[in-house]
Enzyme design. Sequence first.
Site, PDB file in Angstrom:
ATOM      1  N   GLU A   1      22.208  26.373  51.450  1.00 47.31           N
ATOM      2  CA  GLU A   1      21.942  27.647  50.782  1.00 47.31           C
ATOM      3  C   GLU A   1      21.657  27.402  49.297  1.00 47.31           C
ATOM      4  O   GLU A   1      22.253  26.516  48.691  1.00 47.31           O
ATOM      5  CB  GLU A   1      23.186  28.530  50.984  1.00 47.31           C
ATOM      6  CG  GLU A   1      23.142  29.899  50.411  1.00 47.31           C
ATOM      7  CD  GLU A   1      22.045  30.807  50.953  1.00 47.31           C
ATOM      8  OE1 GLU A   1      20.867  30.490  50.705  1.00 47.31           O
ATOM      9  OE2 GLU A   1      22.350  31.820  51.572  1.00 47.31           O
ATOM     10  N   ASP A   2      20.754  28.170  48.730  1.00 41.34           N
ATOM     11  CA  ASP A   2      20.460  28.000  47.304  1.00 41.34           C
ATOM     12  C   ASP A   2      21.560  28.547  46.417  1.00 41.34           C
ATOM     13  O   ASP A   2      21.921  27.939  45.418  1.00 41.34           O
ATOM     14  CB  ASP A   2      19.099  28.632  46.939  1.00 41.34           C
ATOM     15  CG  ASP A   2      18.997  30.079  47.366  1.00 41.34           C
ATOM     16  OD1 ASP A   2      19.719  30.475  48.296  1.00 41.34           O
ATOM     17  OD2 ASP A   2      18.199  30.821  46.772  1.00 41.34           O
TER      18      ASP A   2
ATOM     19  N   GLY B   1      28.838  36.138  48.672  1.00 43.36           N
ATOM     20  CA  GLY B   1      29.344  35.370  49.807  1.00 43.36           C
ATOM     21  C   GLY B   1      29.017  36.022  51.147  1.00 43.36           C
ATOM     22  O   GLY B   1      29.248  35.445  52.208  1.00 43.36           O
TER      23      GLY B   1
ATOM     24  N   THR C   1      26.166  36.789  52.707  1.00 41.57           N
ATOM     25  CA  THR C   1      25.138  36.152  53.546  1.00 41.57           C
ATOM     26  C   THR C   1      25.720  34.955  54.285  1.00 41.57           C
ATOM     27  O   THR C   1      25.560  34.820  55.500  1.00 41.57           O
ATOM     28  CB  THR C   1      23.944  35.687  52.678  1.00 41.57           C
ATOM     29  OG1 THR C   1      23.439  36.807  51.951  1.00 41.57           O
ATOM     30  CG2 THR C   1      22.846  35.072  53.529  1.00 41.57           C
TER      31      THR C   1
ATOM     32  N   ASP D   1      26.538  34.190  46.067  1.00 41.27           N
ATOM     33  CA  ASP D   1      26.790  35.249  45.097  1.00 41.27           C
ATOM     34  C   ASP D   1      28.023  36.024  45.593  1.00 41.27           C
ATOM     35  O   ASP D   1      29.147  35.615  45.332  1.00 41.27           O
ATOM     36  CB  ASP D   1      25.519  36.126  45.101  1.00 41.27           C
ATOM     37  CG  ASP D   1      25.236  36.776  43.771  1.00 41.27           C
ATOM     38  OD1 ASP D   1      26.159  37.363  43.211  1.00 41.27           O
ATOM     39  OD2 ASP D   1      24.097  36.698  43.301  1.00 41.27           O
TER      40      ASP D   1
ATOM     41  N   LYS E   1      14.599  32.728  52.344  1.00 40.09           N
ATOM     42  CA  LYS E   1      13.612  31.809  51.801  1.00 40.09           C
ATOM     43  C   LYS E   1      14.186  30.906  50.726  1.00 40.09           C
ATOM     44  O   LYS E   1      13.656  29.818  50.461  1.00 40.09           O
ATOM     45  CB  LYS E   1      12.466  32.604  51.146  1.00 40.09           C
ATOM     46  CG  LYS E   1      11.696  33.480  52.055  1.00 40.09           C
ATOM     47  CD  LYS E   1      10.635  34.248  51.199  1.00 40.09           C
ATOM     48  CE  LYS E   1      10.099  35.422  51.935  1.00 40.09           C
ATOM     49  NZ  LYS E   1       9.225  36.258  51.093  1.00 40.09           N
TER      50      LYS E   1
ATOM     51  N   LYS F   1      28.335  31.031  42.343  1.00 41.70           N
ATOM     52  CA  LYS F   1      28.603  32.046  41.317  1.00 41.70           C
ATOM     53  C   LYS F   1      29.930  32.736  41.659  1.00 41.70           C
ATOM     54  O   LYS F   1      29.943  33.845  42.193  1.00 41.70           O
ATOM     55  CB  LYS F   1      27.450  33.057  41.331  1.00 41.70           C
ATOM     56  CG  LYS F   1      27.239  33.813  40.039  1.00 41.70           C
ATOM     57  CD  LYS F   1      26.331  35.005  40.250  1.00 41.70           C
ATOM     58  CE  LYS F   1      24.872  34.693  40.087  1.00 41.70           C
ATOM     59  NZ  LYS F   1      24.054  35.953  40.089  1.00 41.70           N
TER      60      LYS F   1
END
Length: 185
Positions: free
Chosen positions: A101-102, A107, A109, A105, A45, A133
């Site tokens: 992608e938002d 990586g 996903t 983190d 989401k 990040k």
Amino acid sequence: MADMGGSISKILFTEEQIKNRIKEIGMQITEDYKGENLTVIGILKGAFIFAADLVRQIKLPVTVDFIAVSSYGSATQSSGEVKIIKDLDISVKDKNLLLVEDIVDTGLTLKYLLENLKSRGPAGIKTCVLLDKPQARKVEVPINYKGFTIDNVFVVGYGLDYDQKFRNLPYIACLKKEVVGKSRE
Ligand code: PRP
């Protein structure tokens, strides 16, 4: 102020800063994909707001689709196992894909999705990430377009949640420690 009763400790990026950066990224993407087909895939989401704002800054005909994934993990930490909850509606064969992608983190996903989508025979895949990040990275993933780099802090707003809340904040912020609890940093 929509900060949910004083839960925010610090605003990292204001609405204005996000808007300006997305305008720049949109211009770059417009330039890079001139004359080509472009399919933008938002990863739900978290990326729903970023994708919505980004596509309006891409001055080309685009196809938009979404894929919804979930990682099995705690509220604030990704476990690395990814499950597709809602797959794409369209075929991506021979298409130029831009995965939106938002945040990246660990990586995990993005890595999973890149491999999954590559197996469907697209013409190419690039990634566009609002927040990077790097200190949290477990696997390397290519980021072709990036909004901002952040430290290893937990952030919410502009699509990003804590326990499914705060996605509607128009800015990106850190939560107060007492809100996040001891599970995080
Ligand atoms: C977040 C975020 C990315 C992913 C990044 O999604 O939207 O998809 O984690 O973390 P990673 O680089 O460690 O894999 P989340 O699983 O929280 O679901 P959501 O997008 O529905 O909020």
